[in-house]
Write a protein that holds these residues in place. Structure first.
Motif, PDB file in Angstrom:
ATOM      1  N   ASP A  34       5.759 -26.357  51.631  1.00 44.78           N
ATOM      2  CA  ASP A  34       5.478 -27.415  52.596  1.00 44.78           C
ATOM      3  C   ASP A  34       4.125 -28.085  52.329  1.00 44.78           C
ATOM      4  O   ASP A  34       3.350 -28.339  53.249  1.00 44.78           O
ATOM      5  CB  ASP A  34       5.536 -26.829  54.025  1.00 44.78           C
ATOM      6  CG  ASP A  34       5.891 -27.896  55.048  1.00 44.78           C
ATOM      7  OD1 ASP A  34       6.323 -28.980  54.625  1.00 44.78           O
ATOM      8  OD2 ASP A  34       5.694 -27.646  56.258  1.00 44.78           O
ATOM      9  N   ILE A  35       3.861 -28.314  51.046  1.00 44.06           N
ATOM     10  CA  ILE A  35       2.679 -29.116  50.685  1.00 44.06           C
ATOM     11  C   ILE A  35       3.201 -30.360  49.960  1.00 44.06           C
ATOM     12  O   ILE A  35       4.326 -30.327  49.429  1.00 44.06           O
ATOM     13  CB  ILE A  35       1.655 -28.330  49.815  1.00 44.06           C
ATOM     14  CG1 ILE A  35       2.269 -27.831  48.504  1.00 44.06           C
ATOM     15  CG2 ILE A  35       1.062 -27.171  50.594  1.00 44.06           C
ATOM     16  CD1 ILE A  35       1.293 -27.054  47.613  1.00 44.06           C
ATOM     17  N   PRO A  36       2.425 -31.464  49.915  1.00 42.23           N
ATOM     18  CA  PRO A  36       2.963 -32.694  49.338  1.00 42.23           C
ATOM     19  C   PRO A  36       3.437 -32.507  47.894  1.00 42.23           C
ATOM     20  O   PRO A  36       2.748 -31.856  47.093  1.00 42.23           O
ATOM     21  CB  PRO A  36       1.773 -33.660  49.390  1.00 42.23           C
ATOM     22  CG  PRO A  36       0.885 -33.118  50.454  1.00 42.23           C
ATOM     23  CD  PRO A  36       1.055 -31.630  50.431  1.00 42.23           C
ATOM     24  N   VAL A  37       4.607 -33.035  47.608  1.00 42.96           N
ATOM     25  CA  VAL A  37       5.141 -32.955  46.245  1.00 42.96           C
ATOM     26  C   VAL A  37       4.203 -33.737  45.321  1.00 42.96           C
ATOM     27  O   VAL A  37       3.842 -34.872  45.607  1.00 42.96           O
ATOM     28  CB  VAL A  37       6.579 -33.523  46.204  1.00 42.96           C
ATOM     29  CG1 VAL A  37       7.057 -33.682  44.760  1.00 42.96           C
ATOM     30  CG2 VAL A  37       7.514 -32.607  46.975  1.00 42.96           C
ATOM     31  N   GLY A  38       3.761 -33.120  44.247  1.00 46.22           N
ATOM     32  CA  GLY A  38       2.809 -33.752  43.325  1.00 46.22           C
ATOM     33  C   GLY A  38       1.414 -33.149  43.431  1.00 46.22           C
ATOM     34  O   GLY A  38       0.546 -33.460  42.617  1.00 46.22           O
ATOM     35  N   THR A  39       1.227 -32.258  44.401  1.00 50.51           N
ATOM     36  CA  THR A  39      -0.086 -31.634  44.589  1.00 50.51           C
ATOM     37  C   THR A  39      -0.615 -31.033  43.281  1.00 50.51           C
ATOM     38  O   THR A  39      -1.798 -31.142  42.977  1.00 50.51           O
ATOM     39  CB  THR A  39       0.004 -30.506  45.651  1.00 50.51           C
ATOM     40  OG1 THR A  39       0.391 -31.088  46.894  1.00 50.51           O
ATOM     41  CG2 THR A  39      -1.321 -29.792  45.830  1.00 50.51           C
ATOM     42  N   CYS A  40       0.264 -30.408  42.520  1.00 51.81           N
ATOM     43  CA  CYS A  40      -0.186 -29.696  41.312  1.00 51.81           C
ATOM     44  C   CYS A  40      -0.056 -30.545  40.045  1.00 51.81           C
ATOM     45  O   CYS A  40      -0.380 -30.060  38.954  1.00 51.81           O
ATOM     46  CB  CYS A  40       0.609 -28.400  41.135  1.00 51.81           C
ATOM     47  SG  CYS A  40       0.437 -27.273  42.532  1.00 51.81           S
ATOM     48  N   ASP A  41       0.399 -31.796  40.162  1.00 52.27           N
ATOM     49  CA  ASP A  41       0.654 -32.593  38.951  1.00 52.27           C
ATOM     50  C   ASP A  41      -0.560 -32.674  38.030  1.00 52.27           C
ATOM     51  O   ASP A  41      -0.430 -32.637  36.810  1.00 52.27           O
ATOM     52  CB  ASP A  41       1.081 -34.021  39.317  1.00 52.27           C
ATOM     53  CG  ASP A  41       2.568 -34.109  39.666  1.00 52.27           C
ATOM     54  OD1 ASP A  41       3.231 -33.047  39.707  1.00 52.27           O
ATOM     55  OD2 ASP A  41       3.052 -35.224  39.897  1.00 52.27           O
ATOM     56  N   HIS A  42      -1.746 -32.800  38.637  1.00 53.57           N
ATOM     57  CA  HIS A  42      -2.914 -32.983  37.777  1.00 53.57           C
ATOM     58  C   HIS A  42      -3.309 -31.702  37.048  1.00 53.57           C
ATOM     59  O   HIS A  42      -4.061 -31.744  36.078  1.00 53.57           O
ATOM     60  CB  HIS A  42      -4.095 -33.551  38.574  1.00 53.57           C
ATOM     61  CG  HIS A  42      -4.628 -32.610  39.596  1.00 53.57           C
ATOM     62  ND1 HIS A  42      -3.868 -32.152  40.640  1.00 53.57           N
ATOM     63  CD2 HIS A  42      -5.820 -32.007  39.708  1.00 53.57           C
ATOM     64  CE1 HIS A  42      -4.591 -31.311  41.360  1.00 53.57           C
ATOM     65  NE2 HIS A  42      -5.772 -31.211  40.816  1.00 53.57           N
ATOM     66  N   PHE A  43      -2.769 -30.533  37.446  1.00 54.05           N
ATOM     67  CA  PHE A  43      -2.979 -29.308  36.651  1.00 54.05           C
ATOM     68  C   PHE A  43      -2.415 -29.529  35.248  1.00 54.05           C
ATOM     69  O   PHE A  43      -2.828 -28.917  34.287  1.00 54.05           O
ATOM     70  CB  PHE A  43      -2.212 -28.098  37.199  1.00 54.05           C
ATOM     71  CG  PHE A  43      -2.595 -27.607  38.565  1.00 54.05           C
ATOM     72  CD1 PHE A  43      -3.496 -28.268  39.365  1.00 54.05           C
ATOM     73  CD2 PHE A  43      -2.013 -26.436  39.045  1.00 54.05           C
ATOM     74  CE1 PHE A  43      -3.815 -27.786  40.626  1.00 54.05           C
ATOM     75  CE2 PHE A  43      -2.329 -25.938  40.293  1.00 54.05           C
ATOM     76  CZ  PHE A  43      -3.217 -26.619  41.097  1.00 54.05           C
TER      77      PHE A  43
END
Ligand SMILES: O=C(O)CCC(=O)C(=O)O
Ligand SMILES: [Fe+2]
Length: 384
Positions: A173-182
């Motif tokens: 339940d966190i915004p989709v894309g939160t980890c994209d910049h990893f």
């Protein structure tokens, strides 16, 4: 593995239809209760998988001299070939033979110019940090079609791994894309909305990381008392692992919270997914890096082949940084599990950066490569 006695199979095609909510519920249970799962209808084409897996027997049957010419000893990046039983887990030899490949990337490491190890890096990134030396190109096999087959497989599983992280974000339940910049993938909407910025307001960027792919061969062992294909371990090479078990030969086992070993046999058309030490650390142990092992095939069995894909993370990222993206509400879901708790040693402040923990891991499993390229002092530091 926390409670459940069997490993769930999730159908990723449900992500695109009316069963999406049910899939996310299953995923939550797989994440928080089990720590291991199979996925089917994952979108990686069976042709791409077959093109690579069909080559495995040929690859390992190459003349010993040819395989040895690709030895990991040639590579400060720990990429290349390791002969049978050259790797150890828990101080014992693993009865397997392997090639380590990775995302094809150029060297970025720059030896420090002065004794203080001054920052000679380009821009803000300090490429004189020793761990940057882990990043670099593959040693390619001279086998017609191999590079293309490997690259297609790498790209397809990389894509699956990014789609899967999006599903996990949704399950958390966190915004989709939160980890994209990893992964060096910047979603413009996320950036302009300014939701993911560092404490000083700057948006942090990372180089796309290097994913690692092992090609593994476990021959039948003639001595049933010597059957450590790979010893019990948590994955420490990445964020998530996507394992392709090739053919029908079993051997993979997963440890449950009460210490029992649960079999995870090959299931046609699936990948096995599990979580690495960094994921466990980022979630404060709410999602476990479940301990697993491989029992080598017995004398009457066939050779076993497998291909784990370890999704990379930026070497200059710290565990505390990743943890800051996982809400406390998720981290509080930690369930106590029995057995050894590798999180604490992974979180030793001496190797808070992921690069340090990676260098430590590679030096510990391939000491000879460590000595050759990093020297006695570094090896002593990481193996103390
Ligand atoms: O060969 C397998 O099925 C698993 C291998 C594994 O766990 C590893 O290399 O980390
Ligand atoms: Fe593993």
């Amino acid at each position: 593995m926390a409670g459940a006695a069997s490993i769930p199979i999730l159908d990723l095609s449900w992500a695109d239809g009316p069963k999406r909510a049910e899939l996310l519920e299953q995923l939550r249970s797989a994440l928080f209760d089990v720590g291991f799962l199979y996925i089917r209808h994952h979108g990686v084409s069976s042709t791409i998988i077959k093109d690579l897996t069909d080559m495995l027997p040929t690859l390992f049957e190459l003349p010993a001299k040819e395989k040895a010419s690709l030895s990991k000893l040639n590579s400060p990046h720990f990429l290349g070939y390791s002969g049978f039983a050259e790797e150890t887990t828990l101080g014992k030899q693993d009865l397997r033979e392997q090639y380590d490949f990775a995302t094809e990337l150029p060297v970025v490491y720059e030896a420090p110019l002065n004794d203080e190890g001054a920052n000679v890096g380009r821009g803000k990134r300090n490429f004189s940090q020793l761990y940057w030396r882990l990043r670099g190109p593959n040693q390619w096999l001279e086998l017609p079609g191999f590079k293309d087959a490997f690259t297609a497989y790498h790209d397809a599983v990389q894509d699956l791994s990014y789609r899967f992280v999006h599903l996990i974000e949704e399950a958390f339940d966190i915004p989709v894309g939160t980890c994209d910049h990893f992964f060096g993938r910047q979603d413009p909407e996320v950036t302009t909305a300014g939701r993911y910025t560092t404490s000083n307001g700057a948006s942090k960027s990372f180089l796309p990381p290097q994913h690692r792919i092992k090609l593994l061969r476990y021959p039948p062992s003639s001595d049933p008392t010597q059957a450590q294909g790979v010893g019990a371990h948590k994955d420490s090479s990445g964020w998530l692992t996507f394992l392709c078990q090739v053919g029908g030969e079993p051997g993979l086992e997963v440890q449950s919270a009460d210490g029992r070993w649960i079999k995870a046999p090959p299931i046609e058309g699936t990948f096995v997914v599990n979580f690495g030490n960094a994921f466990e650390a980022a979630t404060d142990g709410a999602v476990k890096a479940t301990i697993h092992r491989v029992i080598a095939p017995g004398p009457d069995n066939n050779v076993r082949y497998s291909i784990p894909f370890f999704q990379g993370l930026p070497l200059d990222m710290t565990v505390s940084e990743i943890r800051s993206y996982i809400p406390e509400r998720v981290r509080r879901l930690r369930k106590e599990a029995g057995g050894d708790d590798g999180v604490s040693s992974f979180l030793d402040p001496r190797w808070d950066s992921l690069g340090d923990s990676q260098l430590r891991k590679w030096i510990r499993s391939h000491r000879d490569v460590g000595l050759k390229w990093y020297g006695q002092e570094v090896v002593d530091f990481y193996t103390a």
